[in-house]
Motif scaffolding. Structure first.
Motif, PDB file in Angstrom:
ATOM      1  N   PRO A  91       0.824  -1.225   0.000  1.00 15.21           N
ATOM      2  CA  PRO A  91       0.000   0.000   0.000  1.00 15.21           C
ATOM      3  C   PRO A  91       0.853   1.268   0.000  1.00 15.21           C
ATOM      4  CG  PRO A  91      -0.059  -1.101   2.158  1.00 15.21           C
ATOM      5  CD  PRO A  91       0.674  -2.011   1.222  1.00 15.21           C
ATOM      6  N   GLU A  92       2.089   1.177   0.462  1.00 18.52           N
ATOM      7  CA  GLU A  92       2.926   2.380   0.495  1.00 18.52           C
ATOM      8  C   GLU A  92       3.614   2.638  -0.845  1.00 18.52           C
ATOM      9  OE1 GLU A  92       5.508   2.083   3.939  1.00 18.52           O
ATOM     10  OE2 GLU A  92       3.771   1.517   5.162  1.00 18.52           O
ATOM     11  N   SER A  93       4.273   1.595  -1.366  1.00 25.10           N
ATOM     12  CA  SER A  93       5.032   1.794  -2.606  1.00 25.10           C
ATOM     13  C   SER A  93       4.169   1.592  -3.850  1.00 25.10           C
ATOM     14  CB  SER A  93       6.217   0.824  -2.647  1.00 25.10           C
ATOM     15  OG  SER A  93       5.738  -0.504  -2.796  1.00 25.10           O
TER      16      SER A  93
ATOM     17  N   ARG B  80       0.984 -10.726   6.444  1.00 19.74           N
ATOM     18  CA  ARG B  80       0.051  -9.878   5.675  1.00 19.74           C
ATOM     19  C   ARG B  80      -0.842 -10.725   4.775  1.00 19.74           C
ATOM     20  NH1 ARG B  80       3.272  -6.144   2.101  1.00 19.74           N
ATOM     21  NH2 ARG B  80       1.233  -5.770   1.145  1.00 19.74           N
ATOM     22  N   ALA B  81      -0.264 -11.761   4.175  1.00 15.73           N
ATOM     23  CA  ALA B  81      -1.063 -12.632   3.297  1.00 15.73           C
ATOM     24  C   ALA B  81      -2.158 -13.326   4.108  1.00 15.73           C
ATOM     25  CB  ALA B  81      -0.155 -13.662   2.607  1.00 15.73           C
ATOM     26  N   ILE B  82      -1.818 -13.760   5.309  1.00 21.20           N
ATOM     27  CA  ILE B  82      -2.835 -14.402   6.156  1.00 21.20           C
ATOM     28  C   ILE B  82      -3.943 -13.400   6.479  1.00 21.20           C
ATOM     29  CG2 ILE B  82      -3.251 -15.382   8.448  1.00 21.20           C
ATOM     30  CD1 ILE B  82      -0.477 -16.682   8.282  1.00 21.20           C
ATOM     31  N   ARG B  83      -3.561 -12.172   6.828  1.00 21.71           N
ATOM     32  CA  ARG B  83      -4.584 -11.168   7.159  1.00 21.71           C
ATOM     33  C   ARG B  83      -5.419 -10.809   5.934  1.00 21.71           C
ATOM     34  NH1 ARG B  83      -0.616  -9.137  11.092  1.00 21.71           N
ATOM     35  NH2 ARG B  83       0.393  -7.888   9.487  1.00 21.71           N
ATOM     36  N   GLU B  84      -4.794 -10.847   4.757  1.00 24.66           N
ATOM     37  CA  GLU B  84      -5.530 -10.559   3.526  1.00 24.66           C
ATOM     38  C   GLU B  84      -6.587 -11.649   3.275  1.00 24.66           C
ATOM     39  OE1 GLU B  84      -5.637  -8.023   1.734  1.00 24.66           O
ATOM     40  OE2 GLU B  84      -6.487  -8.657  -0.202  1.00 24.66           O
ATOM     41  N   VAL B  85      -6.211 -12.908   3.500  1.00 24.86           N
ATOM     42  CA  VAL B  85      -7.190 -14.001   3.335  1.00 24.86           C
ATOM     43  C   VAL B  85      -8.296 -13.865   4.373  1.00 24.86           C
ATOM     44  CG1 VAL B  85      -7.510 -16.506   3.390  1.00 24.86           C
ATOM     45  CG2 VAL B  85      -5.494 -15.528   2.276  1.00 24.86           C
ATOM     46  N   TYR B  86      -7.912 -13.448   5.587  1.00 22.99           N
ATOM     47  CA  TYR B  86      -8.948 -13.235   6.610  1.00 22.99           C
ATOM     48  C   TYR B  86      -9.901 -12.125   6.180  1.00 22.99           C
ATOM     49  CZ  TYR B  86     -11.333 -12.460  10.993  1.00 22.99           C
ATOM     50  OH  TYR B  86     -12.312 -12.331  11.938  1.00 22.99           O
TER      51      TYR B  86
END
Lengths: 247, 247
Positions: free
Chosen positions: B70-72, B93-99
């Protein structure tokens, strides 16, 4: 937490129990969980308990003080019943009696009525037997296929039993393996702790053979732990290196 | 159920995972749980997964396909990140994205969002490291004090690791001990089953050393099981008989 194991082999029975109780990690105490009921020549019975301490202490009191048999009107105790099967039924009745008195109130306070017992021994005229009694008062019995039963934190100490114990294992060997199983559990779970109570009952002796408390200073147990760890190190070093590469 | 173990020793890293998945005892399947992400000389990374299969497969896809930073604004993948610490954050982050995508709906269907991952490996310029990433995306790292991490059904296979593994254990020894730990678990828990995937990564090689699937016909694994059981039998027989009597 708790760990207790009973092993029934050709020559006799081994029962081992730790003594740690806890209500949270910050509230730890020592209570005996292995209890003997013996009258040489008549009966030799060992009971190991796991679960709620108030429940198991109440059950043990009922076993000695007795419960009125609703059919005969007589007071029965663990010393009066004529067979191990009847004793197992009696332990189940005692558990249900404690549930009748305390179960509902415990549930109202969100305390689970949780108790499991290993019951092993022999009454004169009958066989040496080993049972596991559940909180519903029902029970199972160890057989030649599965000669050991565990209650409490059983997983850490199970692999060594699965690999090494059969109904043909000698009584001393079964005791050593039970101690290794207990040691594995103590090392991996803080909820299981010393001292450790052990007892053995030889088949058809109708008497307790060994009845011993292993404390932190027990030289034999320290030696067994050290020999076992050394043997495991030697064992894995003796296995050839894996021949694997990139598939 | 699942059992995966990662062992980080001086000479390298061992990762071992079973392949059994089950939705109830009557619905068993085989899925790979050990995944390699490698570019020789640049990075060698292994990830073992436990928990909900739909979640872990989605996470693994995101790791390869990438997530926009999200920053770059750039798409990052497991191959683009410059250090193992950044990779661990990325897996989180990938785990949180799937959540974010599936978590709420899963909870509405009473499916728990349950995933744990072992992440081990080395990116050129950095150290060989081993992490455990939780379903919240946070993580811990193995250290010299505790050189192994387990996910899934960890209890059966823990005693042998506690007794024998230190950060000074050789890589082959660590692999053998990991296999014994896996064998103990497979013997005691039907939810963990063959085939078993293993990999090793030597420190500073920045390449996968061993990558192998052990199936039911694997001669070395059969021999290891047999030698281990025989060694345990010899070990307990070599311990002197207990000197205990009636206290």
């Amino acid at each position: 937490m708790t760990y207790c194991v009973g092993i029934l082999v050709r020559d006799g029975l081994v029962m081992i129990a730790d003594t740690r109780t806890n209500a949270g990690l910050d509230n730890i105490a020592t209570f005996r969980k292995l209890h003997l009921f013996q009258k040489d020549g008549d009966r030799a019975i060992a009971i190991a308990t796991a679960g709620n301490l108030a429940v198991s202490q109440s059950v043990l009191n009922l076993l000695s003080e007795g419960i009125k048999n609703p059919e005969s009107g007589e007071i029965e105790t663990i010393y009066s019943l004529p067979s191990m099967f009847k004793v197992a039924q009696f332990v189940g009745r005692a558990i249900r009696e404690v549930y009748r008195i305390h179960g509902k109130s415990m549930e109202q306070q969100a305390a689970s009525f949780d108790v499991t017992m290993l019951l092993g021994g022999q009454v004169a005229g009958g066989r040496l037997r080993l049972f596991m009694v559940y909180s519903a008062g029902n029970f199972i019995e160890a057989t030649a296929d599965t000669p050991y039963l565990q209650i409490g934190e059983h997983k850490y100490g199970k692999p060594i039993l699965d690999r090494a114990v059969t109904s043909e294992t000698g009584l001393d060997e079964a005791l050593k393996l039970g101690l290794v199983s207990m040691d594995s559990t103590i090392r991996s779970n803080l909820g299981v702790g010393m001292p450790v109570d052990v007892c053995t009952i030889r088949r058809d002796a109708i008497a307790v053979d060994i009845s011993h408390r292993i404390d932190r200073n027990d030289a034999y147990f320290a030696d067994l732990r050290e020999r076992w760890s050394a043997a495991l190190r030697a064992a894995h070093q003796a296995i050839p290196a894996p021949p694997y590469g990139r598939d």
